[in-house]
Design a protein around this motif. Sequence first.
Motif, PDB file in Angstrom:
ATOM      1  N   ALA A  89       0.825  -1.209   0.000  1.00  0.00           N
ATOM      2  CA  ALA A  89       0.000   0.000   0.000  1.00  0.00           C
ATOM      3  C   ALA A  89       0.861   1.261   0.000  1.00  0.00           C
ATOM      4  N   ALA A  90       1.917   1.236   0.787  1.00  0.00           N
ATOM      5  CA  ALA A  90       2.788   2.411   0.863  1.00  0.00           C
ATOM      6  C   ALA A  90       3.508   2.652  -0.463  1.00  0.00           C
ATOM      7  N   ILE A  91       3.945   1.565  -1.092  1.00  0.00           N
ATOM      8  CA  ILE A  91       4.628   1.704  -2.388  1.00  0.00           C
ATOM      9  C   ILE A  91       3.677   2.265  -3.433  1.00  0.00           C
ATOM     10  N   LEU A  92       2.454   1.727  -3.478  1.00  0.00           N
ATOM     11  CA  LEU A  92       1.459   2.213  -4.432  1.00  0.00           C
ATOM     12  C   LEU A  92       1.083   3.671  -4.140  1.00  0.00           C
ATOM     13  N   ALA A  93       0.948   4.013  -2.856  1.00  0.00           N
ATOM     14  CA  ALA A  93       0.587   5.388  -2.488  1.00  0.00           C
ATOM     15  C   ALA A  93       1.676   6.368  -2.910  1.00  0.00           C
ATOM     16  N   TYR A  94       2.909   5.937  -2.851  1.00  0.00           N
ATOM     17  CA  TYR A  94       4.025   6.809  -3.236  1.00  0.00           C
ATOM     18  C   TYR A  94       3.977   7.115  -4.731  1.00  0.00           C
ATOM     19  N   PHE A  95       3.721   6.089  -5.546  1.00  0.00           N
ATOM     20  CA  PHE A  95       3.737   6.269  -6.997  1.00  0.00           C
ATOM     21  C   PHE A  95       2.416   6.822  -7.554  1.00  0.00           C
ATOM     22  N   VAL A  96       1.289   6.414  -6.952  1.00  0.00           N
ATOM     23  CA  VAL A  96      -0.010   6.806  -7.493  1.00  0.00           C
ATOM     24  C   VAL A  96      -0.529   8.098  -6.868  1.00  0.00           C
ATOM     25  N   LEU A  97      -0.405   8.217  -5.541  1.00  0.00           N
ATOM     26  CA  LEU A  97      -0.971   9.365  -4.832  1.00  0.00           C
ATOM     27  C   LEU A  97       0.068  10.401  -4.428  1.00  0.00           C
ATOM     28  N   GLN A  98       1.341  10.106  -4.703  1.00  0.00           N
ATOM     29  CA  GLN A  98       2.436  10.999  -4.311  1.00  0.00           C
ATOM     30  C   GLN A  98       2.453  11.254  -2.801  1.00  0.00           C
ATOM     31  N   GLU A  99       2.095  10.233  -2.026  1.00  0.00           N
ATOM     32  CA  GLU A  99       2.154  10.338  -0.574  1.00  0.00           C
ATOM     33  C   GLU A  99       3.551   9.934  -0.106  1.00  0.00           C
ATOM     34  N   TYR A 100       4.240  10.867   0.526  1.00  0.00           N
ATOM     35  CA  TYR A 100       5.571  10.567   1.031  1.00  0.00           C
ATOM     36  C   TYR A 100       5.477   9.908   2.406  1.00  0.00           C
ATOM     37  N   ILE A 101       6.385   9.004   2.650  1.00  0.00           N
ATOM     38  CA  ILE A 101       6.389   8.262   3.906  1.00  0.00           C
ATOM     39  C   ILE A 101       7.306   8.976   4.898  1.00  0.00           C
ATOM     40  N   THR A 102       6.755   9.308   6.078  1.00  0.00           N
ATOM     41  CA  THR A 102       7.550   9.984   7.102  1.00  0.00           C
ATOM     42  C   THR A 102       8.453   8.978   7.807  1.00  0.00           C
ATOM     43  N   TRP A 103       9.411   9.508   8.559  1.00  0.00           N
ATOM     44  CA  TRP A 103      10.348   8.604   9.234  1.00  0.00           C
ATOM     45  C   TRP A 103       9.646   7.807  10.331  1.00  0.00           C
ATOM     46  N   THR A 104       8.601   8.385  10.962  1.00  0.00           N
ATOM     47  CA  THR A 104       7.869   7.644  11.989  1.00  0.00           C
ATOM     48  C   THR A 104       7.059   6.510  11.369  1.00  0.00           C
ATOM     49  N   GLN A 105       6.471   6.758  10.210  1.00  0.00           N
ATOM     50  CA  GLN A 105       5.723   5.713   9.514  1.00  0.00           C
ATOM     51  C   GLN A 105       6.662   4.597   9.070  1.00  0.00           C
TER      52      GLN A 105
END
Length: 297
Positions: free
Chosen positions: A253-269
């Motif tokens: 989900a995180a990988i897809l969100a990064y490429f599709v939704l441009q959601e960056y992952i924080t260091w806490t996440q």
Amino acid sequence: MNKWMNPYMALAIGVVTVSTSAIFVKLAEAPAGVTAFYRLLFSVLLILPIFLYKYMQELKVITKRDWIFSVVAGIFLAFHFILWFESLNYTSGASSTVLVTLQPLFAFIGTYFFFKEKLSPKSITSGAIAIIGSIIISWGDFRISGMALFGDILALVACALVTAYLLFGQDVRKRLSLITYTFIVYGVSTITLFFYVLLTGDSLTGYSEMDWLWFLLLAILPTLLGHSLFNWAIKYISTNVISMSILFEPIGAAILAYFVLQEYITWTQFTGGMLVMLSVAYFLRDNKKAKPLEMIE
């Protein structure tokens, strides 16, 4: 059990497909209840021809207990979708997905009280690591905004509901075929969501062509190729094993969100997610031979 597939292969495919759920939900512009309703409705309609052709006669031999358990499971599944979809309106897709898949915490308790399954020290350790990971993820959201923390709480409640849904399924699937069980559960969920949408006053029409596409993809991928595979595997392995395996979902989900939704992952996440993933690997390494246990009468 089919020779061409084992429960762990089914889990792997299921985890990959359910990872797409958060992305489709965020892409859809419809309200959470409407999105959940059409996701389940389309799933039921896709199953219907197979059910009518080969499994309809099974309805005549279902016991009262199995009917009750299946209906309750369907209601829990419906409200799981409602709360999880709503959580995506307040928190990030990565945080919500990790928290909603934090099922082992509830599964360990459920299997202890409803099944003859005791917690091993390694299982307790895995659960503790997962708790630490979820706290880190939530703390990161809390520092961003209070509303993000509210979204995390909704995701945790959704997590408890889907675990209860799996616990009921572990018992019923010993006697019912996959098609019959999923048809009943998805059907009950659809009806529950329909009345929920009526109560909220949301419209069931007037959505864009892209929204209808997301509804259909939600039915095909994360539901029929995701939840249905979990329902198949739960006949052969414990809810605990399935719940721990689903924790791999946030990676996809995180990988897809990064490429599709441009959601960056924080260091806490990232840090919290890694701890959760390590707990899964630690658990599965010593539980590959886990089998479902009989429910206490």
